[in-house]
Scaffold this motif. Structure first.
Motif, PDB file in Angstrom:
ATOM      1  N   UNK A   1       0.842  -1.209   0.000  1.00  0.00           N
ATOM      2  CA  UNK A   1       0.000   0.000   0.000  1.00  0.00           C
ATOM      3  C   UNK A   1       0.868   1.246   0.000  1.00  0.00           C
ATOM      4  N   UNK A   2       1.887   1.247   0.879  1.00  0.00           N
ATOM      5  CA  UNK A   2       2.771   2.418   0.944  1.00  0.00           C
ATOM      6  C   UNK A   2       3.470   2.662  -0.393  1.00  0.00           C
ATOM      7  N   UNK A   3       3.973   1.561  -0.982  1.00  0.00           N
ATOM      8  CA  UNK A   3       4.694   1.693  -2.242  1.00  0.00           C
ATOM      9  C   UNK A   3       3.793   2.253  -3.345  1.00  0.00           C
ATOM     10  N   UNK A   4       2.578   1.681  -3.447  1.00  0.00           N
ATOM     11  CA  UNK A   4       1.667   2.135  -4.502  1.00  0.00           C
ATOM     12  C   UNK A   4       1.250   3.578  -4.324  1.00  0.00           C
TER      13      UNK A   4
ATOM     14  N   UNK B   1      -6.073  13.980   2.158  1.00  0.00           N
ATOM     15  CA  UNK B   1      -5.925  13.163   3.366  1.00  0.00           C
ATOM     16  C   UNK B   1      -5.068  11.934   3.164  1.00  0.00           C
ATOM     17  N   UNK B   2      -4.302  11.933   2.069  1.00  0.00           N
ATOM     18  CA  UNK B   2      -3.456  10.770   1.790  1.00  0.00           C
ATOM     19  C   UNK B   2      -2.388  10.582   2.862  1.00  0.00           C
TER      20      UNK B   2
ATOM     21  N   UNK C   1       0.165   7.392   7.080  1.00  0.00           N
ATOM     22  CA  UNK C   1       0.612   7.349   8.473  1.00  0.00           C
ATOM     23  C   UNK C   1       0.023   6.152   9.203  1.00  0.00           C
ATOM     24  N   UNK C   2      -1.222   5.790   8.897  1.00  0.00           N
ATOM     25  CA  UNK C   2      -1.835   4.621   9.534  1.00  0.00           C
ATOM     26  C   UNK C   2      -1.091   3.350   9.155  1.00  0.00           C
ATOM     27  N   UNK C   3      -0.673   3.238   7.894  1.00  0.00           N
ATOM     28  CA  UNK C   3       0.096   2.060   7.482  1.00  0.00           C
ATOM     29  C   UNK C   3       1.454   2.006   8.189  1.00  0.00           C
TER      30      UNK C   3
ATOM     31  N   UNK D   1       2.100   3.311  11.119  1.00  0.00           N
ATOM     32  CA  UNK D   1       1.830   2.957  12.515  1.00  0.00           C
ATOM     33  C   UNK D   1       1.580   1.454  12.659  1.00  0.00           C
ATOM     34  N   UNK D   2       0.893   0.871  11.667  1.00  0.00           N
ATOM     35  CA  UNK D   2       0.674  -0.578  11.691  1.00  0.00           C
ATOM     36  C   UNK D   2       2.009  -1.323  11.631  1.00  0.00           C
ATOM     37  N   UNK D   3       2.905  -0.875  10.748  1.00  0.00           N
ATOM     38  CA  UNK D   3       4.226  -1.499  10.661  1.00  0.00           C
ATOM     39  C   UNK D   3       5.001  -1.323  11.958  1.00  0.00           C
ATOM     40  N   UNK D   4       4.919  -0.132  12.525  1.00  0.00           N
ATOM     41  CA  UNK D   4       5.634   0.142  13.772  1.00  0.00           C
ATOM     42  C   UNK D   4       5.122  -0.747  14.906  1.00  0.00           C
TER      43      UNK D   4
END
Length: 381
Positions: free
Chosen positions: A180-183, A198-199, A204-206, A208-211
């Motif tokens: 998702x981040x890459x795309x 709001x992208x 940032x949510x992605x 935070x999920x990784x973190x």
């Protein structure tokens, strides 16, 4: 006494004694047989009159008389001499060979299980982790060696399976947010996505999920290494569980799931932040598996010197075969995958590791009164 007799040292002493006794007995039997043979040969060459004299001396127990030896010297020239070195050496050689043969048979019986363990260890080192050694009737130290080896092989096999699941789970959990981040970053770089929509918040949510996932993995690594930092202090588990229920009541209400609380004061000595993580994880698991408009019972009480936190849902429960695997990292039951339930698969693993670091344990069992599962956290009071 039976345990002492099964020891290898005891068996080797018995084996040495048996070999010595067998060798001595064979030597004595060979000597007596040679004496009788020499007497038979001597009497065969005697004239009848001399034979009668010899038999009379034997009947009257005069084997040591001068006449007895005179008869033997005169007619026993063709019989083998018992003092001949070749004759004595032959008897000794036969005795040693027979006694040694018996010793080899017994020694082989003692060493066979050890050889089997050595061969199995070589196969394990070559990558065959399914090999096990049949104990059979083997007892004593050798039997203990076989049991220890089989436990070690089983632990290695379980560790390798867990490592494989962990690696696959990490790859799976990282792939989705990274994709998702890459795309989206490509879209921002190419001007396809407007950054004013709001992208940044979605990205940032992605992150935070990784973190969060990386932090969970770090906690697991420290717990496995026994290096998990714990700020231990007296903790009232009823207060902790109440706070966790308050945080999650909103997500339960979205599906009309009712949480029924029953608390007793139960003090444990532990890290309140880590124990709060345990409560949150098992409550999240219960809410995830609870059907809509169902009920979850949470309770805190003490028994058998332990403070016990119990979370019971009305879901489908779990398969018996899944009981031993549900605390493995990134492992998810087939029903979860089919139902598309969210989760990274490390929540219960973290809860179990943190509880074990506190000297406690987590138990899971299916309900007997109806469908559903009950997870209980046991911590020393």
């Amino acid at each position: 006494m039976a345990r002492l007799l099964n020891r290898i040292v005891t068996r080797m002493v018995v084996l040495a004694a048996a070999t010595t006794i067998i060798t001595m007995l064979l030597g004595m039997v060979a000597y007596i047989a040679a004496v009788h043979y020499r007497l038979s040969v001597t009497t065969h060459h005697m004239p009848p009159k001399a034979r009668e004299q010899l038999e009379l001396l034997v009947r009257t127990h005069q084997e040591g008389s001068d006449r007895y030896f005179d008869l033997f010297d005169r007619y026993g020239a063709k019989a083998p001499a018992l003092t001949d070195l070749g004759f004595v050496a032959t008897i000794a050689l036969v005795s040693i060979l027979v006694g040694g043969g018996v010793a080899m048979v017994f020694a082989r019986r003692i060493s066979r299980p050890i050889t089997a363990v050595a061969n199995a260890a070589a196969r394990v080192s070559a990558g065959d982790r399914s090999v096990r050694v049949e104990r059979g009737s083997t007892s004593g130290e050798t039997g203990e060696l076989i049991e220890s080896f089989n436990r070690m092989a089983a632990d290695i096999d379980a560790y390798e399976r867990e490592r494989t699941v962990l690696t696959a789970g990490i790859a799976h959990e990282l792939r989705t947010p990274l994709t998702i981040l890459k795309g989206r970053l490509h879209g921002l770089a190419d001007g396809v996505i407007d950054p004013a929509t709001g992208e940044a918040d979605r990205l940032l949510r992605q992150v935070e999920h990784l973190s969060h996932l990386v932090e969970d993995l770090r906690t697991l690594a420290h717990a496995d290494a026994g290096e998990l930092d714990l700020d231990r202090r007296p903790v009232d588990l009823a207060v902790l569980l109440g706070l966790a229920v308050g945080d999650l009541r909103g997500s339960a209400s979205e599906r009309s799931v009712t949480i029924v609380e029953s608390y007793e004061t139960a003090m444990a000595h532990g890290d309140p932040v880590r124990l709060m993580q345990v409560m949150t994880n098992i409550l999240t698991n219960a809410i995830k598996h609870a059907p809509d408009r169902s009920r979850i019972d949470v309770a805190v009480f003490s028994a058998s010197g332990h403070a016990i936190v119990s979370v019971t849902d009305e879901g489908d429960g779990f398969a018996i075969d899944d009981e031993a695997r549900m605390f493995m990292p990134f492992w998810r039951a087939g029903s979860d995958r089919l139902a598309g339930r969210p989760g990274s698969g490390v929540g219960l693993t973290l809860a179990a590791k943190i509880t074990e670091a506190h000297g406690g344990r987590i138990m899971a069992k299916n309900r007997v009164d109806r469908s559903g599962a009950c997870f209980s956290v046991w911590l020393p009071l």
